[in-house]
Design a protein around this motif. Structure first.
Motif, short mmCIF file in Angstrom:
data_model
loop_
_atom_site.label_atom_id
_atom_site.label_comp_id
_atom_site.label_asym_id
_atom_site.label_seq_id
_atom_site.Cartn_x
_atom_site.Cartn_y
_atom_site.Cartn_z
N ALA A 272 -68.90 -155.67 15.48
CA ALA A 272 -68.71 -155.70 14.08
C ALA A 272 -67.93 -154.28 13.42
O ALA A 272 -67.10 -154.44 12.42
N VAL A 273 -68.19 -153.35 14.43
CA VAL A 273 -67.38 -151.88 13.85
C VAL A 273 -65.81 -152.07 14.13
O VAL A 273 -65.24 -151.14 13.68
N ALA A 274 -65.68 -152.73 15.23
CA ALA A 274 -64.39 -152.39 16.14
C ALA A 274 -63.20 -152.56 15.24
O ALA A 274 -62.32 -151.56 15.26
N GLU A 275 -63.23 -153.45 14.53
CA GLU A 275 -61.89 -153.53 13.32
C GLU A 275 -61.76 -152.58 12.48
O GLU A 275 -60.65 -151.89 12.28
N ALA A 276 -62.80 -152.25 12.14
CA ALA A 276 -62.88 -151.10 10.89
C ALA A 276 -62.34 -149.76 11.64
O ALA A 276 -62.05 -148.92 10.86
N CYS A 277 -62.68 -149.55 12.87
CA CYS A 277 -62.12 -148.48 13.49
C CYS A 277 -60.97 -148.26 14.18
O CYS A 277 -60.18 -147.18 14.31
N ALA A 278 -60.39 -149.44 14.53
CA ALA A 278 -59.19 -149.56 15.22
C ALA A 278 -57.92 -148.80 14.70
O ALA A 278 -57.26 -148.20 15.28
N GLN A 279 -57.89 -148.95 13.26
CA GLN A 279 -56.62 -148.38 12.56
C GLN A 279 -56.92 -146.91 12.00
O GLN A 279 -56.25 -146.49 11.06
N VAL A 280 -57.86 -146.18 12.64
CA VAL A 280 -58.17 -144.92 12.29
C VAL A 280 -57.03 -143.99 11.97
O VAL A 280 -56.71 -143.14 11.67
N GLY A 281 -56.09 -144.25 13.09
CA GLY A 281 -54.73 -143.47 13.31
C GLY A 281 -53.70 -143.51 12.30
O GLY A 281 -52.85 -142.79 11.87
N GLU A 282 -53.72 -144.74 11.55
CA GLU A 282 -52.99 -144.81 10.55
C GLU A 282 -52.62 -144.00 9.45
O GLU A 282 -53.73 -143.18 8.89
N GLY A 283 -51.66 -143.41 9.19
CA GLY A 283 -50.97 -142.37 8.12
C GLY A 283 -51.68 -140.95 8.70
O GLY A 283 -51.38 -139.87 7.91
N THR A 284 -52.12 -140.78 9.90
CA THR A 284 -52.19 -139.57 10.36
C THR A 284 -50.89 -139.11 11.06
O THR A 284 -50.11 -139.74 11.47
N ASP A 285 -50.69 -137.77 11.28
CA ASP A 285 -49.63 -137.10 11.96
C ASP A 285 -50.00 -136.32 12.93
O ASP A 285 -49.84 -135.15 13.01
N PRO A 286 -50.47 -136.84 14.18
CA PRO A 286 -51.18 -136.12 15.04
C PRO A 286 -49.93 -135.34 15.82
O PRO A 286 -48.76 -135.70 15.83
N PRO A 287 -50.11 -134.36 16.75
CA PRO A 287 -49.20 -133.28 17.44
C PRO A 287 -48.66 -134.25 18.61
O PRO A 287 -49.59 -135.33 19.05
N SER A 288 -47.70 -133.90 19.22
CA SER A 288 -47.27 -134.44 20.59
C SER A 288 -47.16 -133.28 21.43
O SER A 288 -46.43 -132.25 20.93
N ASP A 289 -47.81 -133.30 22.41
CA ASP A 289 -47.70 -132.00 23.29
C ASP A 289 -48.18 -132.35 24.68
O ASP A 289 -48.02 -133.50 25.02
N LEU A 290 -48.24 -131.59 25.64
CA LEU A 290 -48.74 -131.82 27.07
C LEU A 290 -49.49 -132.72 27.43
O LEU A 290 -49.57 -133.61 28.22
#
Ligand code: FAD
Lengths: 284, 149, 838
Positions: A241-259
């Motif tokens: 039930a929660v999977a769908e709600a959580c899957a897109q959590v990264g949308e609109g974020t700007d996480p770093p790229s590093d090692l």
């Protein structure tokens, strides 16, 4: 490693500390637990003229009940907070997150407020504090003011606390009875979070009634996953039930790229781990 | 560590007016976050840049100059080289400006790149990437602000 | 004099006992003599000024501010010492025409890697030295830096413009040419199956526990250097040769040394510099590095590209192996830098009966920290490659990887076995070790579980990895080293001194840095001489006490140094015999020596005999000795082995891979090693566990990463992800025993075994877990991100071509490539980030 030379002051009161800050301005650095400041000084990435140690100020020590909230003073170390019955009872999410911070030595020195002012987006304290709708108590030359956590984190290593101010406490509304989980994703155990998910949910009759989700290292400040929180309300507290709600959590974020990972990878993993964190918080 | 940022914006003023402003090294140099220009001529400038970021506070001292300047084609390349105090390592930046008329106004193309060596890159947990990204962003924002504001 | 009490004649069987290590209390509590604990009268402290850039001309150095800084006594630059410092030694030129730049301790007019020393400050305190070092103002004019190994091999830019190329040397072994086997090219031509793969050995950092430290005292008749080194003897010789000082005027002491892993098998710029500054100032000087300085400038390890071509018949019999390596030297050649990959030259064939073999290695310069020995040196690279290849062959053939190995390995009846490289493996039993390992592992049950997880599409997949390894250790027969152009021999020296009180001093040329020699040597000597374990004192590491030796590396200490100790002890007994015969009024030939006592053969069990301790006292007094007897029982021995030792083992690893995140978790690890006889099982366990963790770390965690400017960005333990106990599981270890035939103890080396064997076991397991998604390789370390991307990539159908089209030699594919960097686009602003993973 030897830091450059600096003067040292250990004021006994907040007003003395503020006076020193006013006097030395740019040249001063506040020292709480020193777990972020000292490495920086030893690597000589800063050379303040004076270090103002606030760890001896009695009035900002302690963890107390303050109406609907728990108040954590700037003198409280991670371990003080972990040992506090108030925190265990009312702030399960914070408790869980703090067990994941660094190691025992650092937890006995580092402070929650120091970490908040340090505002390292990879730190484990910001996301739960943000998710739990905390209020920051700041004292400066003009007296005391309170800032909501949502307005507190400005940018990478930057908060609402001015150069002449001190964060004296954080007040976190009680979340008694909420399920909580902090999912920290690392490659080796002593590492900073590649990403972290702070999830707290209130489940009523098998259904999620309220949800709060904070994200660590998914941008230049801790983030609140509001759309996920909204999507979770009314969902059954099961993985499917929660999977769908959580899957897109990264949308609109700007996480770093590093090692440890490129941004797209972080976004993907955030989706997976948010699901797991929510399910774990809901007792699944 | 190297970063590059490409930014395009339009200005209401003519390319000539814009060019005059953009080739004023005191103005351009001063746009870098934390920078103080201590001296400037038509050709070069000296100054320092203080990067303050939470517990980190580092200062670079350096100079900048035109390595290319074509007043006709409205194209210029400015290079800045900073030496970090306290054995920090070096930082260098290169700004390529190109103006083109666009309608009544001007289209400005600004490409900036930055290289950082030494301690900030070595100890940074990769954070310096984000930091330089941010610094470059603020720099072009400032340039844009000066021209459009 | 009756100070000595002859021991009762009870049997001592120290060898084989799990004695707690004598040295551990002082080492673990730190209450001991580490170099940095040394304090000498008037001592100065040094701080190095290091280049922040990878490749540049030095156009000016202004030391004025540094000289004027508080407490500063001297500031020296490359210009100041250029005629004094010589060139740092490389003892192993692998070919006649090897190219190499001079290797200055302090760069003179050009720096070739980020971290290279450009000046040194000597001051009254360490803090003053550090403060002043930051005031040294250096102007650099950047030169193009070459950082990537393949780009360097193509001479895209030159690490040292004067050399004209980045290629230092190419070293080739071919079994057809050597007459030890057939032609590989023919084997490949005639093969039913050809497997070609390219693997990357990432760059690693030895990361020993005690940072390096050097103290030099110039005030006595000899210069005394204390240094955290593995090689005090070699260091002394090299100091003399490099600096033109008489060897007899230099004494080197390696006090307690906190680990090395090959990282302290070096003659370092800092040792030379400390010596020069001490001589310049006339005062004792100390240099101690910080951890980040260590990561940046102490030599690194591994760093190779490996191309492998394996030929086999359809039935799985291997017919040929071709190995083509590119090895990254970094910016300079250190003590044995060029020879490290060559130490793997005879090991790629491993335990398998390849009839044809070809090995070629090209050593290449880049503008990075130089590489040199790191635990296993050359052999982990070989083991990784061949054990990965055997798995690949099994996949090609659709067979169980253990079965394919078994089909090709040397059976126990075939020992001694001469390999395709001409080495003679003395003993081994791969079947026995494998049998035991499978049993402890539960091989069949785990395979069944793997099948269940695959079928149910479990998020967590299980993989089993195998490594049936061997290695050559016990460096080394001097003749072999000579044939490989190595600059020294491989013997070891020992002395046994009988003190008048009956105590025994053992002097060994093999200087330990944490391995437990003091304990093991005591056990050996206790058995040899029949004295109590506690009565044996082991001395080492000081060239005035242990005047002769070749130190500790290459799993040589016990098999070479231990044998030297035995030989010396035997000589003691021989020397004591005439005196015993004299005292017992018996004939020398009628004497027996057991449990520390001489008795007369056939004179019954209740005879008293004479003990060694009593004889030592009698010799000390020398009042009543047989005519002509030298009043000494002390003896020396120098032992040169005739062969390497070849430990082997079967390592099995089960990894769980979370297919959603790419994170992997070790489920179980079993190793059964055959290291011959064992002197102290506890020490062996310690070596195996530590080795395993280091090898596993290469598979999963560690990597030295440079950015595009040549800055080491994994330059602290925040980013160089060294594991701790919290990251590892309990290993299951066991042993089988095939005694070595090349030494009296029947022992083989164990110092590097765990590190050599474990890496491929782990990577094979990770791959085995996710092969069904079309994955056939992942770069090390297998980070969650790399594993996840491999799954995504594999599922998109991009897997490597298989056997049928393998003959197209290394067509432009991209096995082993890092994911591309991001190219985030926001509005009209684009950011390119060229840093990150190098
Ligand atoms: C090896 C290591 C591993 C670590 N791993 C983790 C980890 O896994 N997760 C994690 O979250 N953190 C980790 N940390 C960081 C740790 O949590 C720090 O303690 C914390 O970030 C800072 O708290 P402090 O009290 O030590 O602050 P300090 O280091 O004393 O100060 C930090 C900064 O905040 C300022 N400051 C402090 N208190 C105040 C105040 N009351 N008002 C105004 N300004 C103030 C200081 O001037 C300084 O700029 C790690 C640290 C180390 C050394």
């Amino acid at each position: 490693m030897i830091p450059p030379e600096f003067d040292y002051a250990a004021p006994g009161t907040v007003s003395e500390a503020l006076a020193l800050l006013a006097e030395h301005g740019d040249e001063a650095k506040v020292l709480a637990g020193g777990q972020s400041l000292l490495p920086v000084l030893r690597m000589r990435l800063n050379a303040p003229g004076i270090v103002i140690d606030i760890s001896r100020i009695e009035e900002i020590k302690g963890i107390t009940e303050s109406g609907d909230a728990v108040r954590i003073g700037a003198g409280a170390t991670y371990q003080d907070v972990l040992d506090s019955a108030l925190v265990s009872e009312h702030l399960g999410l914070l408790h869980k997150a703090l067990t994941e911070v660094a190691d025992a030595q650092i937890r006995h020195r580092g402070t929650v407020c120091g970490a908040l002012v340090h505002a390292d987006p990879a730190g484990d304290v910001g996301a739960p504090v943000l998710a739990l709708d905390a209020r920051m108590v700041i004292q400066g030359p003009d007296g005391e003011r309170t800032v909501d956590a949502s307005d507190f984190f400005v940018d990478l290593f930057e908060t609402a606390v001015g150069e002449d101010e001190l964060l004296t406490a954080v007040e976190i509304p009680k979340h008694t009875g909420w399920g909580a989980h902090y999912e920290k994703f690392v490659r080796v155990s002593h590492q900073w979070a590649i990403i972290g998910i702070a999830a707290a949910v209130r489940v009523e009759g098998g259904t999620i009634a309220e949800a709060k989700v904070g994200l660590t290292n998914m941008g230049s400040t801790p983030l609140r996953a509001t759309s996920v929180e909204q999507a979770l309300v009314g969902k059954e507290a099961t993985e499917d039930a929660v999977a769908e709600a959580c899957a897109q959590v990264g949308e609109g974020t700007d996480p770093p790229s590093d090692l440890n990972g490129q941004a797209d990878y972080r976004k993907h993993v955030a989706g997976v781990l948010t699901r797991r964190a929510v399910v774990a918080a809901a007792g699944g | 560590m190297a970063m590059e940022l490409h930014h395009t914006f339009t200005v209401a003023a003519t390319p000539e007016d814009t060019w005059a402003l953009l080739t004023d090294l005191e103005q351009v140099g001063g746009c870098f976050p934390g920078a103080t220009v201590t001296s400037a001529t038509d050709e070069e400038f000296t100054g320092n840049v203080k990067v303050k970021l939470g517990p980190i506070g580092v200062t670079y001292q350096g100079e900048g100059r035109f390595v290319e300047r074509d007043d006709e084609a409205h194209r210029a390349v400015i290079e800045g080289l900073g030496k970090g105090l306290r054995g920090l390592g070096n930082a260098s930046a290169k700004v390529t400006l190109q103006l083109k008329p666009e309608g009544e106004g001007t289209k400005a193309d600004v490409t900036t790149s930055m290289n950082i060596t030494g301690k900030p890159a070595q100890f940074g947990r990769g954070v310096m990437q984000t930091v330089s990204d941010k610094l470059l962003g603020q720099f072009v924002e400032c340039i844009e602000g000066k021209l459009t504001g | 004099m009756t100070a000595v009490d002859d021991r009762p004649a009870e049997a001592t069987h120290e060898v084989g006992r799990d004695r707690r290590r004598k040295e551990d209390q002082r080492l673990i509590t730190g209450r001991t003599r580490w170099t940095d604990n040394m304090q000498l009268q008037g001592m100065l402290h040094l701080a190095m000024v290091r280049s922040p850039v990878a490749h540049a001309r030095i156009t000016g150095i202004d030391t004025t501010a540094a000289r004027e800084s508080t407490g500063v006594i001297a500031v020296l630059t490359g210009q100041d010492v250029k005629d004094l410092q010589g060139s740092l030694p490389c003892a192993w030129p692998i070919t006649e025409d090897q190219k190499a730049p001079p290797h200055p301790a302090i760069a003179v007019d050009r720096v070739a890697f980020s971290g290279e020393v450009v000046a040194v400050v000597a001051a009254r305190t360490a803090a003053a030295a550090r403060d002043a070092a930051e005031l040294v103002d250096v102007d650099y004019e950047d030169l193009p830096a070459v950082l990537e190994l393949k780009a360097a091999a193509a001479d895209e830019a030159l690490a040292h413009p004067d050399l004209g190329t980045n290629r230092s040397a190419t070293w080739i072994f071919d079994s057809a040419e050597a007459g030890t086997g057939g032609s590989v090219d023919e084997a490949i031509r005639d093969a039913d199956v050809v497997v070609e793969r390219e693997f990357r050995q990432q760059r690693l950092i030895p990361a020993f526990m005690e940072p390096r430290s050097t103290v030099v005292d110039p005030t006595g008749e000899q210069f005394v250097m204390w240094s955290a080194t593995q090689v005090p003897h070699i260091l002394r010789l090299m100091l003399a040769m490099t600096l033109g000082v008489d060897e007899s005027k230099v004494r080197v002491v390696a006090p307690d040394v906190g680990g090395g892993f090959g990282g302290k098998l070096q003659v370092t710029p800092e040792e030379i510099i400390t010596f020069l500054v001490a001589r310049h100032t006339g005062r004792p000087c100390k240099w101690t590095e910080t951890r980040s300085e260590s990561l940046l400038s102490a030599h690194h390890g591994r760093d190779q590209w490996q191309k492998l071509t394996l030929a086999a018949k359809q039935d799985g019999t291997v017919t040929g192996l071709k190995v083509e390596l590119l090895a990254d030297m970094g910016a300079y050649l250190g003590l044995v830098t060029p020879g490290v990959p060559i130490l793997g030259a005879f090991m790629f064939n491993s335990i398998y009966k390849f009839p044809a073999y070809h090995f070629a290695c090209t050593n290449v310069f880049t503008n990075k920290t130089w590489t040199d020995a790191y635990r296993g040196a050359g052999r982990p690279e070989a083991t990784f490659a061949i054990e990965r290849m055997m798995d690949e062959l099994a996949v090609e053939l659709g067979r169980d990887p253990m079965e394919v190995r078994e089909q090709n390995w040397i059976t126990h009846e075939e020992f001694p076995f001469t390999t395709v490289c001409g080495l003679e493996y003395d003993s081994g039993n791969y079947e026995a070790a494998t049998e035991r390992a499978k049993e402890l592992f539960g091989y069949a049950e785990l395979r069944a579980e793997q099948q269940r997880r695959r079928e149910s599409g479990d998020r967590v997949q299980l993989g089993l990895g195998i490594s049936t390894f061997t290695e050559m250790c016990g460096l080394a027969p001097s003749r072999v080293l000579g044939s490989l152009n190595y600059g020294a021999g491989g013997w070891e020296h020992a002395s046994v001194r009988m003190l008048p009180t009956g105590k025994v001093e053992v002097i060994t040329g093999s200087s330990a840095h944490g391995q437990g020699h003091e304990t093991a040597w005591s056990q050996i000597v206790a058995d040899q001489l029949g004295v109590p374990f506690e009565d044996v004192e082991v001395l080492h590491g000081d060239t005035q006490i242990s005047h002769k030796g070749l130190d500790t590396y290459g799993s040589r200490s016990l098999v070479v140094g231990g044998q030297a100790v035995i030989n010396a002890a035997k000589k003691v007994i021989e020397k004591a015999k005439p005196l015993a015969a004299y005292q017992l009024e018996a004939n020398v030939d009628d004497l027996e020596f057991t449990d520390g006592k001489f008795t007369v053969k056939g004179a019954g069990a209740d005879q008293e005999g004479v003990g060694l301790a009593g004889l030592a006292l009698a010799v000390f007094a020398a009042h009543d000795l047989p005519d002509g007897m030298e009043p000494s029982l002390d003896a020396d021995a120098t032992f040169d082995p005739v062969n390497f030792s070849f430990p082997h083992g079967t390592h099995l690893c089960a990894m769980e891979v979370d297919t959603e995140t790419g994170a992997s978790r070790m489920r179980s690890y079993v190793c059964v090693d055959d290291i011959g006889n064992v002197v102290n099982p506890l020490i062996v366990e310690g070596q195996v566990h530590g080795g395993l963790v280091q090898g596993i770390a290469q598979a999963l965690w560690e990597e030295a990463v440079y950015d595009d400017q040549g800055t080491l960005v994994s330059g602290s333990f925040v980013d160089y992800t060294l594991p701790t106990t919290a990251d590892t599981i309990s290993f299951v270890t066991d042993r089988t025993t095939s005694p070595s035939t090349s030494n009296d103890l029947g022992v083989k080396g164990v110092g590097e075994a765990g590190c050599i064997a474990s890496t491929p076991a782990v990577v094979n397991a990770v791959l085995d877990a996710i092969r069904q998604y079309g994955v056939d390789d992942i770069l090390m370390p297998c980070t969650p991100e790399r594993v996840w991307r491999a799954i995504q990539h594999g599922q998109a159908g991009a897997s490597r071509p298989t056997a049928e089209d393998a003959a197209g030699h290394f067509a432009e594919g991209e096995p082993n490539q890092d994911p591309p960097g991001p190219a985030g686009v926001t509005g009209a602003t684009t950011t390119t980030q060229e840093g990150g993973q190098a």
